[in-house]
Motif scaffolding. Sequence first.
Motif, PDB file in Angstrom:
ATOM      1  N   TYR A 109       0.832  -1.212   0.000  1.00  0.00           N
ATOM      2  CA  TYR A 109       0.000   0.000   0.000  1.00  0.00           C
ATOM      3  C   TYR A 109       0.868   1.264   0.000  1.00  0.00           C
ATOM      4  O   TYR A 109       0.515   2.270  -0.620  1.00  0.00           O
ATOM      5  CB  TYR A 109      -0.925   0.022   1.221  1.00  0.00           C
TER       6      TYR A 109
ATOM      7  N   GLU B  39       1.978   3.237  -3.161  1.00  0.00           N
ATOM      8  CA  GLU B  39       1.035   4.143  -3.838  1.00  0.00           C
ATOM      9  C   GLU B  39       0.677   5.340  -2.971  1.00  0.00           C
ATOM     10  O   GLU B  39      -0.206   6.123  -3.309  1.00  0.00           O
ATOM     11  CB  GLU B  39      -0.243   3.367  -4.203  1.00  0.00           C
ATOM     12  N   GLY B  40       1.357   5.463  -1.819  1.00  0.00           N
ATOM     13  CA  GLY B  40       1.046   6.573  -0.916  1.00  0.00           C
ATOM     14  C   GLY B  40       2.149   7.604  -0.851  1.00  0.00           C
ATOM     15  O   GLY B  40       3.215   7.446  -1.465  1.00  0.00           O
TER      16      GLY B  40
ATOM     17  N   ARG C  63      -3.301   4.343   2.000  1.00  0.00           N
ATOM     18  CA  ARG C  63      -2.001   4.377   1.309  1.00  0.00           C
ATOM     19  C   ARG C  63      -1.056   5.419   1.904  1.00  0.00           C
ATOM     20  O   ARG C  63       0.130   5.160   2.100  1.00  0.00           O
ATOM     21  CB  ARG C  63      -2.213   4.619  -0.184  1.00  0.00           C
ATOM     22  N   ASP C  64      -1.585   6.598   2.206  1.00  0.00           N
ATOM     23  CA  ASP C  64      -0.750   7.650   2.804  1.00  0.00           C
ATOM     24  C   ASP C  64      -0.328   7.295   4.231  1.00  0.00           C
ATOM     25  O   ASP C  64       0.807   7.564   4.631  1.00  0.00           O
ATOM     26  CB  ASP C  64      -1.482   9.001   2.800  1.00  0.00           C
TER      27      ASP C  64
ATOM     28  N   SER D 132       0.024   4.243   5.419  1.00  0.00           N
ATOM     29  CA  SER D 132       1.012   3.170   5.284  1.00  0.00           C
ATOM     30  C   SER D 132       2.384   3.734   4.911  1.00  0.00           C
ATOM     31  O   SER D 132       3.404   3.366   5.503  1.00  0.00           O
ATOM     32  CB  SER D 132       0.567   2.173   4.208  1.00  0.00           C
TER      33      SER D 132
END
Length: 370
Positions: free
Chosen positions: A193, A196-197, A244-245, A247
Amino acid sequence: MASTRDEPLVLGIETSCDETGVGIVRGTTLLADAVASSVDEHARFGGVVPEVASRAHLEAMVPTIDRALKEAGVTAKDLDGIAVTAGPGLAGALLVGVSAAKAYAYALGKPLYGVNHLASHICVDQLEHGPLPEPTMALLVSGGHSSLLLSEDITSDVRPLGSTIDDAAGEAFDKIARVLNLGFPGGPVIDRYAREGDPNAIAFPRGLTGPRDAAYDFSFSGLKTSVARWIEAKRAAGEEVPVRDVSASFQEAVVDVLTRKAVRACKDEGVDHLMIGGGVAANSRLRALAQERCEKAGIRLRVPRPKLCTDNGAMVAALGAEMVARDRAASSWDLSADSSLPVTEPHVPGHAHTHSHDHVHEVSKENLYS
């Protein structure tokens, strides 16, 4: 230099947690790495259950050893020794491995080597990048350990410079994954994840990085609490949690501290290379940031491929082969599992107080294994 045929052929058994690992090496060459994992059986509990792990090891042991021998193209009689993780780890799980190793060693008339789980994580790098430099600076990060270790001789001299004072890095990953409802184990899924963060989206704390804090110790419990509270506050406000952010920002906080302290230790001790091992060493961001910071500091980075970072029998066999090559004393028959075996003891040698412990000569008179 000795030919590969002259190098010790050693089988290693690893059962410190939820993986039944059996590896076979000849010197520093990996011949087989067989693993039976019980991770799926623990997933519904959200963590490793010791009793479940022990039973799984018991069922998997013989088939996994047979698979490793077949994969290596050798017979049990060809072996020069049997190595096994004696600790640290889960007591019941370790006992299964130690008991199996004793049985095979006794039946085959081969020397038995009880070795340290953490020292094995360092030694496995020999299978990928050749002999370890001496001294070796190692950063070990896993579910149970976050340690900075300096080893002058992997078979006899490993000195801890710093360790985690609460949750290890891997535990923190598991706990945050649970809060985010991402399942178990947490490391791989958070890594996925996080790609993509935005690692700078949320400013999470960096534990033990103040001027008065212990230079090489780690603490992740404050970070874990901070992330959990941030998530709870979002949910309480009825807002969607940006998984995502979160993580990426959490992961960045962990690997920032790990790599910063490891590079500092190398500089302070005058060591020009760094070895990273343990399950969390499979994390893609840890590898990337370590590479970046090591290059900047003129330090050579050694990290085994991800499969050799997680618990496996190859690492135990690697350390066992080094014990044989350096003519270290074999372990005695009263070798026991030690769930808190200190890293300062890379292996558990024989006891000199009784002649019966000279088991290699005693047992090899009659090979019980058919």
